[in-house]
Design an enzyme around this catalytic site. Structure first.
Site, PDB file in Angstrom:
ATOM      1  N   LYS A  74      41.288 -27.033 -60.442  1.00  0.00           N
ATOM      2  CA  LYS A  74      40.789 -28.007 -59.458  1.00  0.00           C
ATOM      3  C   LYS A  74      41.947 -28.796 -58.857  1.00  0.00           C
ATOM      4  CE  LYS A  74      39.316 -32.070 -61.050  1.00  0.00           C
ATOM      5  NZ  LYS A  74      40.029 -33.241 -60.539  1.00  0.00           N
ATOM      6  N   ASN A  75      42.875 -29.245 -59.706  1.00  0.00           N
ATOM      7  CA  ASN A  75      43.959 -30.115 -59.241  1.00  0.00           C
ATOM      8  C   ASN A  75      45.074 -29.373 -58.513  1.00  0.00           C
ATOM      9  OD1 ASN A  75      42.484 -32.204 -60.183  1.00  0.00           O
ATOM     10  ND2 ASN A  75      43.733 -32.565 -62.005  1.00  0.00           N
ATOM     11  N   CYS A 172      38.257 -47.127 -59.945  1.00  0.00           N
ATOM     12  CA  CYS A 172      37.864 -45.853 -60.562  1.00  0.00           C
ATOM     13  C   CYS A 172      37.603 -46.128 -62.039  1.00  0.00           C
ATOM     14  CB  CYS A 172      39.008 -44.855 -60.393  1.00  0.00           C
ATOM     15  SG  CYS A 172      38.896 -43.447 -61.480  1.00  0.00           S
ATOM     16  N   ARG A 177      44.190 -47.341 -60.015  1.00  0.00           N
ATOM     17  CA  ARG A 177      44.653 -46.165 -59.244  1.00  0.00           C
ATOM     18  C   ARG A 177      44.927 -46.490 -57.773  1.00  0.00           C
ATOM     19  NH1 ARG A 177      41.334 -40.907 -60.854  1.00  0.00           N
ATOM     20  NH2 ARG A 177      43.247 -39.893 -60.204  1.00  0.00           N
ATOM     21  N   ASP A 360      44.950 -35.964 -69.132  1.00  0.00           N
ATOM     22  CA  ASP A 360      43.656 -35.308 -68.912  1.00  0.00           C
ATOM     23  C   ASP A 360      43.166 -34.549 -70.139  1.00  0.00           C
ATOM     24  OD1 ASP A 360      44.282 -34.442 -65.399  1.00  0.00           O
ATOM     25  OD2 ASP A 360      43.811 -36.326 -66.397  1.00  0.00           O
ATOM     26  N   ARG A 452      32.032 -31.970 -61.718  1.00  0.00           N
ATOM     27  CA  ARG A 452      33.084 -32.204 -60.720  1.00  0.00           C
ATOM     28  C   ARG A 452      34.292 -31.315 -60.964  1.00  0.00           C
ATOM     29  NH1 ARG A 452      35.045 -38.051 -59.716  1.00  0.00           N
ATOM     30  NH2 ARG A 452      36.331 -36.720 -58.368  1.00  0.00           N
TER      31      ARG A 452
HETATM   32  C1  EPZ Z   1      46.392 -36.743 -60.722  1.00  0.00           C
HETATM   33  O1  EPZ Z   1      45.834 -37.977 -60.282  1.00  0.00           O
HETATM   34  C2  EPZ Z   1      45.209 -35.901 -61.218  1.00  0.00           C
HETATM   35  N1  EPZ Z   1      44.281 -35.702 -60.124  1.00  0.00           N
HETATM   36  C3  EPZ Z   1      44.523 -36.644 -62.356  1.00  0.00           C
HETATM   37  O2  EPZ Z   1      43.494 -35.802 -62.883  1.00  0.00           O
HETATM   38  C4  EPZ Z   1      45.523 -36.887 -63.464  1.00  0.00           C
HETATM   39  O3  EPZ Z   1      44.929 -37.662 -64.467  1.00  0.00           O
HETATM   40  C5  EPZ Z   1      46.737 -37.648 -62.912  1.00  0.00           C
HETATM   41  O4  EPZ Z   1      47.311 -36.948 -61.799  1.00  0.00           O
HETATM   42  C6  EPZ Z   1      47.831 -37.806 -63.959  1.00  0.00           C
HETATM   43  O5  EPZ Z   1      48.226 -36.590 -64.487  1.00  0.00           O
HETATM   44  C7  EPZ Z   1      44.559 -34.744 -59.196  1.00  0.00           C
HETATM   45  O6  EPZ Z   1      45.549 -34.052 -59.226  1.00  0.00           O
HETATM   46  C8  EPZ Z   1      43.553 -34.565 -58.104  1.00  0.00           C
HETATM   47  P1  EPZ Z   1      48.957 -40.362 -60.424  1.00  0.00           P
HETATM   48  P2  EPZ Z   1      46.718 -39.005 -59.411  1.00  0.00           P
HETATM   49  O7  EPZ Z   1      49.168 -40.785 -59.015  1.00  0.00           O
HETATM   50  O8  EPZ Z   1      47.691 -38.267 -58.618  1.00  0.00           O
HETATM   51  C9  EPZ Z   1      49.757 -45.030 -60.661  1.00  0.00           C
HETATM   52  C10 EPZ Z   1      41.331 -35.208 -63.606  1.00  0.00           C
HETATM   53  O9  EPZ Z   1      40.769 -35.536 -64.650  1.00  0.00           O
HETATM   54  N2  EPZ Z   1      49.928 -44.994 -59.202  1.00  0.00           N
HETATM   55  O10 EPZ Z   1      49.920 -39.397 -60.987  1.00  0.00           O
HETATM   56  O11 EPZ Z   1      45.788 -39.911 -58.751  1.00  0.00           O
HETATM   57  C11 EPZ Z   1      48.332 -44.713 -61.113  1.00  0.00           C
HETATM   58  O12 EPZ Z   1      47.507 -45.829 -61.051  1.00  0.00           O
HETATM   59  C12 EPZ Z   1      42.136 -36.266 -62.812  1.00  0.00           C
HETATM   60  O13 EPZ Z   1      41.317 -34.061 -63.128  1.00  0.00           O
HETATM   61  C13 EPZ Z   1      50.277 -46.146 -58.537  1.00  0.00           C
HETATM   62  O14 EPZ Z   1      50.449 -47.211 -59.146  1.00  0.00           O
HETATM   63  O15 EPZ Z   1      47.479 -39.795 -60.574  1.00  0.00           O
HETATM   64  C14 EPZ Z   1      48.556 -44.201 -62.524  1.00  0.00           C
HETATM   65  O16 EPZ Z   1      48.629 -45.262 -63.407  1.00  0.00           O
HETATM   66  C15 EPZ Z   1      41.896 -37.641 -63.296  1.00  0.00           C
HETATM   67  N3  EPZ Z   1      50.408 -46.096 -57.185  1.00  0.00           N
HETATM   68  C16 EPZ Z   1      49.892 -43.484 -62.411  1.00  0.00           C
HETATM   69  O17 EPZ Z   1      50.542 -43.999 -61.247  1.00  0.00           O
HETATM   70  C17 EPZ Z   1      50.240 -44.929 -56.471  1.00  0.00           C
HETATM   71  O18 EPZ Z   1      50.372 -44.926 -55.241  1.00  0.00           O
HETATM   72  C18 EPZ Z   1      49.800 -41.972 -62.297  1.00  0.00           C
HETATM   73  O19 EPZ Z   1      48.851 -41.673 -61.327  1.00  0.00           O
HETATM   74  C19 EPZ Z   1      49.895 -43.766 -57.172  1.00  0.00           C
HETATM   75  C20 EPZ Z   1      49.745 -43.812 -58.544  1.00  0.00           C
END
Ligand code: EPZ
Length: 487
Positions: A74-75, A172, A177, A360, A452
């Site tokens: 999915k990701n 969320c 996030r 995850d 999902r």
């Molecule tokens: C991706 O989410 C995945 N989703 C998530 O999988 C996964 O948990 C996550 O990466 C971490 O591995 C997809 O790929 C669609 P991040 P993403 O930006 O990109 C902070 C699942 O279960 N952050 O790497 O949204 C954020 O809050 C899902 O399939 C900021 O502060 O995660 C977090 O604490 C859930 N500002 C950290 O960074 C930003 O602009 C990592 O988030 C972006 C992120």
């Protein structure tokens, strides 16, 4: 009253029906008028409102035996579908999983004017997208609120269309996030960004190459800006990037479309901008988190399970951890076999960015830790609120104490079936796994969360012996010859 056609009956009931379940479901009955009648494991009938269909009933106790197939990731599929925005020509993706988030992404692209043909059911799950006539570069709140990954269209829209209007995703279940790093990066590439009425408005005649250093490693942030930079004027250098396999897979697709990307999979990615991208055909990588979920289910139920059509190297940290717990893991190039005849040993985990232990997989690992001998500590470092499953596991009999971003699990405590609530995608997977080893029946509510990101998980698990059904579905009659639990 609507009656579900009775295909076959299942065999005689085993073990007590879990007390209080009927009441819990009946509670919902009173609030929802439309009713259907379903058959329970013990052959008795239960009347439930139709729109409550998103429940699973799981009877624990069966070892998982046989081979289970992993779908596409999915990701990896979501950013790859967003990448189609970058070109007028068709992009063909294979191995797209049949999960609800893909439907949402399809609706998002179509709402902009794209043509999208989702190819489920065909051998290769081929999906074709053409974004030649994009007329509405907007990601509406109605879609973004159901799937945060919708924000992945921001960079491609600005790069291709020169403007984008994308709803801010809002809160969320697992954490705040924010997408501030996506916005900051786009500004570094010369976009003008304003925010009003809950929307980001971004504009740039043509993006220009620049240097981006992420304050924090972000997966979709890296993907979003890598896509944007492909059509920028000049070179972009991105530092402190995410190194996930999904980021690499996206770069492979973009380079097939004519982009010039190097370094994906490392912390530094270089993108030499080009004026135009073309179409491409690409097969999406297997879902490493789905694979990991099945591996843990196999280890926990003490069966002999082969997880097929996956890439074991993508979950090295998890497999190493399971070996520390005493699980026997055997891998080939595209499969993982888990057998576990012993008591599981407790072992701590701490979630990290790739290649560290994936966040995850944290919830699923917690379910396993409830059955390990000793005390395990689970530390969640990526998201600030990702222990929603802990209290539901406690309802099933687990001994878990949550202290901030650390959870302490004292095992081994037998689990018993209960009515539990799914809160997010991976928490749901953790509860399904726990239910597979719980005594009696568990009813999981709100399984739309699991739909999902997992393709027909109940059918796949049933294929290797689990007793799980989606409320409203009747399990096939078990023939006398078949041993108990192997559907
Ligand atoms: C991706 O989410 C995945 N989703 C998530 O999988 C996964 O948990 C996550 O990466 C971490 O591995 C997809 O790929 C669609 P991040 P993403 O930006 O990109 C902070 C699942 O279960 N952050 O790497 O949204 C954020 O809050 C899902 O399939 C900021 O502060 O995660 C977090 O604490 C859930 N500002 C950290 O960074 C930003 O602009 C990592 O988030 C972006 C992120």
């Amino acid at each position: 009253m609507k009656m579900i056609p009775k295909r076959q009956n299942i065999g005689s009931a085993q073990g007590p029906t879990t007390p209080g379940l009927l009441e819990a479901v009946n509670g919902n009955l009173r609030r929802n008028p439309v009713r259907v009648r379903v058959l329970r494991f013990d052959g008795s009938q239960l009347t439930v409102p139709e729109n409550l269909m998103d429940k699973f009933v799981v009877r624990g106790g069966n070892p998982l035996i046989g081979s289970i197939r992993v779908s596409g990731a999915k990701n990896a599929a979501l950013p790859a579908m967003a990448a189609a925005i970058l070109t007028e020509e068709p992009v063909v993706l294979e191995n797209i999983p049949d999960v609800r988030d893909i439907q949402t992404e399809r609706n998002l692209l179509v709402s902009m004017g794209a043509e999208v043909e989702l190819g489920y059911g065909r051998a290769s799950h081929r999906t074709t997208m053409c974004c030649r006539n994009l007329v509405n570069p907007e990601a509406a709140y109605e879609l973004v609120k159901t799937m945060r990954a919708s924000t992945l269209v921001l960079g491609p829209l600005v790069a291709r269309m020169g403007r984008a209007r994308v709803s801010l995703p809002g809160g969320c279940a697992i954490g705040a996030r924010p997408i501030d790093l996506h916005i900051k990066g786009l500004e570094k590439l010369g976009a003008t960004i304003t925010q009003e009425h809950g929307y980001i408005e971004a504009a740039a005649e043509r993006l220009r190459g620049g240097n981006i250093s992420f304050d924090k490693i972000t997966v979709t942030g890296t993907e979003d800006l890598m896509m944007a930079a492909t059509l920028a004027d000049g070179e972009t250098v991105m530092e402190n990037c995410a190194r996930e396999p999904e980021v690499i897979d996206l770069a492979v697709l973009l380079n097939k479309m004519g982009a010039k990307i190097t370094g994906a999979g490392t912390s530094t990615i270089r993108i030499q901008g080009v004026s135009k991208l073309g179409g491409a055909k690409h097969r999406i990588i297997p879902d490493r988190i789905e694979a990991g979920t099945f591996v843990i289910a196999g280890a926990l139920t003490g069966g002999d399970l082969t997880v097929a059509n996956c890439d074991p190297t993508h979950i090295g940290s998890l497999l190493q951890k399971l070996e520390d717990c005493g699980v026997t893991v055997r891998t080939t190039q595209d499969s993982i076999r888990v057998t576990n005849g012993h008591r599981l040993k407790a072992s701590d985990i701490s979630t990290e960015e790739y290649p560290g232990f994936p966040t995850d997989m944290q919830a699923q690992y917690m379910a396993l830790a409830t059955q390990s001998e000793g005390t395990s500590t689970v530390t969640e470092n990526i998201f600030e609120n990702r222990f929603m499953h802990a209290q539901e596991l406690v309802r099933m009999g687990a001994n878990i104490k949550v202290e901030g971003h650390r959870a302490v699990i004292r095992g081994r405590t037998p689990l018993s079936g209960a009515a539990v609530q799914c809160s997010d995608l991976r928490a749901s997977a953790s509860l399904v796994i726990a239910a597979l080893v719980a005594e009696g029946e568990t009813i999981l509510d709100r399984v739309y969360h699991i739909d999902r990101g997992y393709e027909r998980i109940e059918e796949k698990l049933r294929g290797v012996g689990a007793q799980i059904k989606r409320l409203g579905e009747i399990l096939p009659k078990r023939s006398a010859a078949q041993p108990a639990g192997v559907a």
